[in-house]
Design a protein around this motif. Sequence first.
Motif, PDB file in Angstrom:
ATOM      1  N   PRO A 182      41.497  69.384  16.353  1.00 51.26           N
ATOM      2  CA  PRO A 182      41.175  69.290  17.763  1.00 51.26           C
ATOM      3  C   PRO A 182      41.130  67.842  18.243  1.00 51.26           C
ATOM      4  O   PRO A 182      40.904  66.920  17.459  1.00 51.26           O
ATOM      5  CB  PRO A 182      39.793  69.930  17.888  1.00 51.26           C
ATOM      6  CG  PRO A 182      39.167  69.691  16.558  1.00 51.26           C
ATOM      7  CD  PRO A 182      40.305  69.728  15.559  1.00 51.26           C
ATOM      8  N   LEU A 183      41.364  67.682  19.529  1.00 46.64           N
ATOM      9  CA  LEU A 183      41.289  66.378  20.180  1.00 46.64           C
ATOM     10  C   LEU A 183      40.024  66.318  21.016  1.00 46.64           C
ATOM     11  O   LEU A 183      39.532  67.336  21.484  1.00 46.64           O
ATOM     12  CB  LEU A 183      42.498  66.171  21.094  1.00 46.64           C
ATOM     13  CG  LEU A 183      43.877  66.191  20.450  1.00 46.64           C
ATOM     14  CD1 LEU A 183      44.950  66.095  21.520  1.00 46.64           C
ATOM     15  CD2 LEU A 183      44.018  65.065  19.463  1.00 46.64           C
TER      16      LEU A 183
ATOM     17  N   PRO B 165      42.579  62.605  16.271  1.00 43.70           N
ATOM     18  CA  PRO B 165      42.314  61.308  16.904  1.00 43.70           C
ATOM     19  C   PRO B 165      41.221  61.428  17.955  1.00 43.70           C
ATOM     20  O   PRO B 165      41.088  62.451  18.614  1.00 43.70           O
ATOM     21  CB  PRO B 165      43.658  60.935  17.528  1.00 43.70           C
ATOM     22  CG  PRO B 165      44.394  62.210  17.664  1.00 43.70           C
ATOM     23  CD  PRO B 165      43.910  63.111  16.577  1.00 43.70           C
ATOM     24  N   GLU B 166      40.429  60.366  18.095  1.00 47.01           N
ATOM     25  CA  GLU B 166      39.262  60.398  18.968  1.00 47.01           C
ATOM     26  C   GLU B 166      39.433  59.628  20.267  1.00 47.01           C
ATOM     27  O   GLU B 166      38.744  59.909  21.238  1.00 47.01           O
ATOM     28  CB  GLU B 166      38.045  59.843  18.210  1.00 47.01           C
ATOM     29  CG  GLU B 166      37.692  60.666  16.989  1.00 47.01           C
ATOM     30  CD  GLU B 166      36.613  60.011  16.133  1.00 47.01           C
ATOM     31  OE1 GLU B 166      36.254  58.853  16.414  1.00 47.01           O
ATOM     32  OE2 GLU B 166      36.148  60.659  15.201  1.00 47.01           O
ATOM     33  N   LYS B 167      40.313  58.637  20.300  1.00 45.36           N
ATOM     34  CA  LYS B 167      40.430  57.791  21.482  1.00 45.36           C
ATOM     35  C   LYS B 167      41.846  57.829  22.046  1.00 45.36           C
ATOM     36  O   LYS B 167      42.804  57.553  21.324  1.00 45.36           O
ATOM     37  CB  LYS B 167      40.056  56.357  21.139  1.00 45.36           C
ATOM     38  CG  LYS B 167      38.623  56.217  20.701  1.00 45.36           C
ATOM     39  CD  LYS B 167      38.285  54.783  20.416  1.00 45.36           C
ATOM     40  CE  LYS B 167      36.830  54.691  19.976  1.00 45.36           C
ATOM     41  NZ  LYS B 167      36.466  53.327  19.657  1.00 45.36           N
ATOM     42  N   PRO B 168      41.989  58.146  23.324  1.00 46.54           N
ATOM     43  CA  PRO B 168      43.334  58.216  23.909  1.00 46.54           C
ATOM     44  C   PRO B 168      44.047  56.871  23.898  1.00 46.54           C
ATOM     45  O   PRO B 168      45.272  56.824  23.731  1.00 46.54           O
ATOM     46  CB  PRO B 168      43.093  58.709  25.331  1.00 46.54           C
ATOM     47  CG  PRO B 168      41.654  58.538  25.593  1.00 46.54           C
ATOM     48  CD  PRO B 168      40.959  58.523  24.274  1.00 46.54           C
TER      49      PRO B 168
END
Length: 92
Positions: free
Chosen positions: A34-35, A9-12
């Motif tokens: 990886p995050l 995932p790319e956006k918290p």
Amino acid sequence: MLNIILFQPEKPSNLGNIMRSCGAFNANLIVITPLTFNLETKELKRAGMDYLDVSVVTFISYETFLEKYPLSEIIYVTRYGKKTPNKVIYKN
């Protein structure tokens, strides 16, 4: 039980929204790294994760995930798909 699996995932804020959904549906959340952010970031806390009790299991790669869940039935969903979810035929 339902498992929601997020691949890198790319956006918290999106992760926070999905975590809230997991809490509502009593689903497990699995994150494959990886995050691009830290799981302790303030954006996750802003999304309500400071009070929600959802456990997050992380795996370092898709391969390590498959070692743990080798025979799982997985339905892949992506933003790059050509079909909308209502057009997909799911097996019973």
